[in-house]
Design a protein around this motif. Structure first.
Motif, short mmCIF file in Angstrom:
data_model
loop_
_atom_site.label_atom_id
_atom_site.label_comp_id
_atom_site.label_asym_id
_atom_site.label_seq_id
_atom_site.Cartn_x
_atom_site.Cartn_y
_atom_site.Cartn_z
N SER A 99 0.82 -1.16 0.09
CA SER A 99 0.17 -0.03 0.01
C SER A 99 0.83 1.18 0.03
CB SER A 99 -0.86 0.15 1.21
OG SER A 99 -1.84 -0.96 1.14
N LEU B 155 0.44 4.33 -2.69
CA LEU B 155 0.04 5.55 -2.03
C LEU B 155 1.09 6.56 -2.58
CD1 LEU B 155 -1.47 4.77 1.31
CD2 LEU B 155 -2.52 5.51 -0.61
N VAL C 83 0.58 8.16 -5.88
CA VAL C 83 -0.90 8.73 -6.30
C VAL C 83 -0.63 10.16 -6.10
CG1 VAL C 83 -3.41 8.81 -5.19
CG2 VAL C 83 -2.17 6.67 -5.22
N TYR D 63 -11.68 5.82 -3.32
CA TYR D 63 -11.18 4.39 -3.80
C TYR D 63 -9.85 5.12 -4.48
CZ TYR D 63 -15.08 1.39 -2.75
OH TYR D 63 -15.89 0.74 -2.08
N VAL D 64 -8.85 4.42 -4.77
CA VAL D 64 -7.80 4.66 -5.71
C VAL D 64 -7.37 3.32 -6.57
CG1 VAL D 64 -5.38 5.09 -5.64
CG2 VAL D 64 -6.53 6.02 -3.81
N GLY E 97 -3.68 5.44 -10.46
CA GLY E 97 -3.29 6.47 -9.86
C GLY E 97 -4.49 7.53 -9.75
N GLU E 98 -5.55 7.36 -10.42
CA GLU E 98 -6.44 8.38 -10.22
C GLU E 98 -7.48 7.90 -8.79
OE1 GLU E 98 -7.64 10.90 -14.00
OE2 GLU E 98 -7.67 8.51 -14.45
N PHE E 99 -8.49 8.71 -8.24
CA PHE E 99 -9.20 8.39 -7.26
C PHE E 99 -10.41 8.80 -7.47
CE2 PHE E 99 -7.29 12.48 -6.39
CZ PHE E 99 -8.39 13.20 -5.79
N GLU F 157 -14.49 11.03 -3.48
CA GLU F 157 -14.26 11.97 -2.33
C GLU F 157 -14.98 13.02 -2.00
OE1 GLU F 157 -13.60 13.98 -6.14
OE2 GLU F 157 -13.12 11.90 -5.42
N LEU G 109 -8.27 -2.04 -6.55
CA LEU G 109 -8.40 -0.95 -6.18
C LEU G 109 -8.10 -0.74 -4.71
CD1 LEU G 109 -12.24 -0.67 -7.13
CD2 LEU G 109 -10.71 0.76 -7.70
#
Length: 221
Positions: free
Chosen positions: A9, A13, A16, A56-57, A83-85, A88, A109
């Protein structure tokens, strides 16, 4: 839905953009709170109207953000890649999900629950600022789409979509993400038949080339 290894993770992260300003110690704390899930192609990850509980990523795969019009037809609002989320907005204002997110192919994810994300933003001002900047960017993109629908004909909407989806490659703009004519139609509010006609006309006029299933826009650097 399952927990994931903190080390894995952490690597995810770190790549991201939303969390790129955090140091490894902060990322490690966040990684311990993250979970991981795999969804198959055509599976709905989140559904409009559901309660918002997680951010979610996208680790791998592609997903589309969709909604439906008054007649029940699907409208594609955006495409998401690694890389997109997403998810939010409801975590900020407490509202239900505003759109569906559907896996266009098998996706991996990473997810963070509401309390973990809010704690992260409270402890790291740069994350909150970056999230605001990304939300503003998405709002500007939405404004451009509304402007296109209101002011441009189908030719103009197809041209703008191709330019928006393209990347600069050796002096030309290239659309690397494969989209069906049906998907393009759902993104610009037109029929598949009209999109096919416009694409043929653009190709015959020399404005675009189709090479190895990719759309090339010559000289549009």
């Amino acid at each position: 839905m399952s927990a994931t290894q903190p080390g894995l993770s952490l690597v995810i992260l770190r790549n991201v953009p939303l969390f790129s300003g955090l140091d490894d110690h902060e990322l490690e704390k966040l990684a311990k709170l993250a979970g991981r899930k795999r969804v198959e192609r055509a599976a709905t990850v989140v559904r409009a109207g559901d309660a918002t509980d997680s951010l979610y990523v996208l680790i791998s795969g592609r997903a589309k953000v969709t909604n439906t019009d008054e007649e029940g037809r699907e409208i594609i609002l955006a495409w998401l890649g690694p890389g997109e989320f997403f998810g939010e907005m409801g975590l900020i204002d407490g509202s239900p999900r505003s759109a569906n997110v559907v896996a266009a192919e098998t996706c991996e994810l990473l997810f963070l629950d509401k309390s973990s994300l809010q704690q992260c933003m409270q402890e790291n001002f740069q994350v909150a600022m970056k999230l605001m900047k990304i939300l503003v960017l998405r709002l500007r993109e939405a404004d451009r789409k509304i402007e296109s629908l209101a002011l441009l004909d189908v030719y103009g909407r197809v041209a703008r979509l191709l330019l928006d989806m393209s990347e600069l490659v050796e002096g030309n703009r290239v659309v690397k993400k494969k989209m069906s004519k049906q998907d393009m139609a759902k993104m610009i509010g037109a029929s598949r038949e009209m999109v096919s006609k416009v694409m043929r006309d653009l190709e015959l006029s020399g404005y675009i080339r189709i090479e190895n299933d990719l759309v090339v826009i010559p000289g549009a650097a």
